[in-house]
Write an enzyme that holds these catalytic residues in place. Structure first.
Site, short mmCIF file in Angstrom:
data_model
loop_
_atom_site.label_atom_id
_atom_site.label_comp_id
_atom_site.label_asym_id
_atom_site.label_seq_id
_atom_site.Cartn_x
_atom_site.Cartn_y
_atom_site.Cartn_z
N ALA A 180 0.87 -1.18 0.00
CA ALA A 180 0.00 0.00 0.00
C ALA A 180 0.90 1.22 0.00
O ALA A 180 2.06 1.15 0.43
CB ALA A 180 -0.88 0.00 1.24
N GLY B 215 0.59 -4.92 0.87
CA GLY B 215 -0.61 -4.98 0.01
C GLY B 215 -0.34 -5.69 -1.30
O GLY B 215 -1.28 -6.22 -1.92
N GLU C 91 -0.66 -9.25 -0.51
CA GLU C 91 -2.10 -9.48 -0.27
C GLU C 91 -2.88 -9.52 -1.58
O GLU C 91 -3.80 -10.33 -1.76
CB GLU C 91 -2.65 -8.38 0.64
CG GLU C 91 -2.09 -8.47 2.06
CD GLU C 91 -2.48 -7.27 2.91
OE1 GLU C 91 -2.06 -6.13 2.60
OE2 GLU C 91 -3.20 -7.46 3.90
N GLU D 107 4.60 -5.16 7.35
CA GLU D 107 3.88 -4.08 8.05
C GLU D 107 4.39 -3.84 9.46
O GLU D 107 4.34 -2.71 9.95
CB GLU D 107 2.37 -4.39 8.08
CG GLU D 107 1.66 -4.19 6.75
CD GLU D 107 1.73 -5.41 5.84
OE1 GLU D 107 2.48 -6.37 6.15
OE2 GLU D 107 1.02 -5.41 4.81
N1 COA Z 1 4.61 3.13 -0.49
C1 COA Z 1 5.03 4.30 -1.00
N2 COA Z 1 6.17 4.43 -1.70
C2 COA Z 1 6.90 3.32 -1.89
C3 COA Z 1 6.54 2.08 -1.37
C4 COA Z 1 5.33 2.00 -0.64
N3 COA Z 1 4.89 0.85 -0.14
N4 COA Z 1 7.49 1.17 -1.70
C5 COA Z 1 8.41 1.85 -2.42
N5 COA Z 1 8.05 3.13 -2.53
C6 COA Z 1 8.77 4.21 -3.23
C7 COA Z 1 9.98 4.68 -2.44
O1 COA Z 1 9.60 5.62 -1.45
C8 COA Z 1 10.81 5.27 -3.56
O2 COA Z 1 10.25 6.53 -3.90
P1 COA Z 1 11.25 7.79 -4.19
O3 COA Z 1 12.09 7.34 -5.37
O4 COA Z 1 10.30 8.90 -4.52
O5 COA Z 1 12.06 7.99 -2.93
C9 COA Z 1 10.51 4.35 -4.74
O6 COA Z 1 9.29 3.70 -4.45
C10 COA Z 1 11.58 3.29 -4.94
O7 COA Z 1 11.72 2.57 -3.72
P2 COA Z 1 13.12 2.42 -2.93
O8 COA Z 1 12.81 2.19 -1.48
O9 COA Z 1 14.03 3.55 -3.26
O10 COA Z 1 13.68 1.08 -3.62
P3 COA Z 1 14.70 0.05 -2.98
O11 COA Z 1 15.13 -0.85 -4.09
O12 COA Z 1 15.78 0.74 -2.19
O13 COA Z 1 13.84 -0.81 -1.93
C11 COA Z 1 11.90 -2.00 -1.17
C12 COA Z 1 12.78 -1.61 -2.38
C13 COA Z 1 10.68 -2.73 -1.74
C14 COA Z 1 12.67 -2.94 -0.26
C15 COA Z 1 11.48 -0.72 -0.41
O14 COA Z 1 10.92 0.21 -1.34
C16 COA Z 1 10.44 -0.96 0.66
O15 COA Z 1 10.78 -1.44 1.73
N6 COA Z 1 9.17 -0.57 0.39
C17 COA Z 1 8.13 -0.62 1.37
C18 COA Z 1 7.65 -2.03 1.55
C19 COA Z 1 6.55 -2.05 2.60
O16 COA Z 1 6.77 -1.77 3.76
N7 COA Z 1 5.36 -2.41 2.15
C20 COA Z 1 4.23 -2.52 3.03
C21 COA Z 1 3.47 -1.25 3.04
S1 COA Z 1 2.03 -1.42 4.09
#
Ligand code: COA
Length: 270
Positions: free
Chosen positions: A79, A124, A127, A147
């Protein structure tokens, strides 16, 4: 916004803000298209997903569906965390209820929907993949419910479907640790049915759908309905309550802010 265009052939063609769609030989491919945000599920994507399930049901030319993410890195990374900031507990509950309703629509679709998981399927995203009828993953796919890192729990059915699909023990370990698993582990757990190289992912999904589409459509629908009925309980309600309660906690505010500020969260248990 959903735009409805009248095509020259008089077929209704829907266009979505955040989804790419294409229809060939009865197979409808839906691609979530926010690759710069790893296809995170913001309000627009959720609205489009809601609408695309209606299109899937109403368009008799659609016989089966492949759901995937744009780019080579992510199916859906969760999400959209930026939309969580400032939500109250009740708003959190409403968000979870809305998300669950949309994912129930996917799960209860009368036509088979396969998730072609082409990268991260987190929160999400995991999910959403689990709400589809089954999953195929590319070799680089990673799954998880992270989460708890945000001071939160899954809200779109993850606490229920993960346990249903892989069993309670492994599910609770993943939920509590927030750990990601790779595609071979997801295959071993039964979370995905096949793992293939990324460039073969869509063709693999198409090949399976082509077999399904040779079968009796009503029988396919009744199989889906009957299999879904095996899992009726009130766990989804519990999930909504817990998800909403987290929004009233300091730790959830800290966890989501820390993610957006690109720092480690400091949780206090409040
Ligand atoms: N919501 C909002 N933005 C998200 C996102 C999310 N769930 N997941 C990734 N993004 C965004 C990042 O903020 C980043 O945006 P920016 O370039 O404007 O800063 C962009 O997507 C790229 O992500 P980034 O974190 O830079 O990539 P990465 O390769 O370093 O890491 C992940 C990849 C998937 C490990 C990391 O993005 C992450 O942990 N995301 C969240 C996962 C999460 O907690 N999901 C559950 C949400 S309830």
């Amino acid at each position: 916004m959903l735009l409805v265009l009248l095509h020259l052939s008089l077929k209704i063609i829907h266009m979505y803000k955040t989804l790419l769609t294409s229809l060939a030989n009865g197979i409808f491919t839906v691609t979530i298209n926010r690759p710069d945000k790893l296809n995170a599920l913001n309000k627009d994507v959720m609205k489009d997903l809601d609408n695309v399930v209606d299109e899937i049901e109403s368009n008799t030319g659609i016989k089966g569906v492949i759901l995937t993410g744009a780019g080579q890195k992510a199916f859906v990374a969760g999400a959209d965390i930026s939309e969580f900031i400032g939500l109250s507990g009740n708003e959190g509950k409403a968000l979870a209820k809305k998300g669950q309703d949309i994912f129930f629509k996917i799960e209860n679709s009368s036509k088979p929907i396969i998730a072609a998981v082409n990268g991260f399927a987190l929160g999400g995203g995991c999910e959403l993949a689990m709400a589809c009828h089954f999953r195929i993953a590319s070799e680089n796919a990673k799954f998880g419910q992270p989460e708890v890192n945000l001071g939160l729990i899954p809200g779109y059915g993850g606490t229920q479907r993960l346990a249903q699909l892989i069993g309670k023990g492994p599910a609770i370990e993943l939920l509590l640790t927030g750990n990601m698993i790779d595609a071979p582990t997801a295959l071993q757990y039964g979370l995905v049915n096949h793992v293939v190289p990324q460039n073969e992912l869509i063709n693999k999904a198409k090949g399976i759908l082509e077999v399904i589409l040779t079968k009796a459509p009503l029988a396919i629908t009744y199989c889906i309905t009957a299999a879904n009925a095996a899992y009726n309980d009130n766990g989804y309600e519990k999930e909504i309550e817990g998800f909403g309660e987290c929004f009233d906690s300091a730790d959830m505010k800290e966890g989501t802010s820390a993610f957006l500020e690109k720092r480690k969260p400091v949780f206090t248990g409040s």
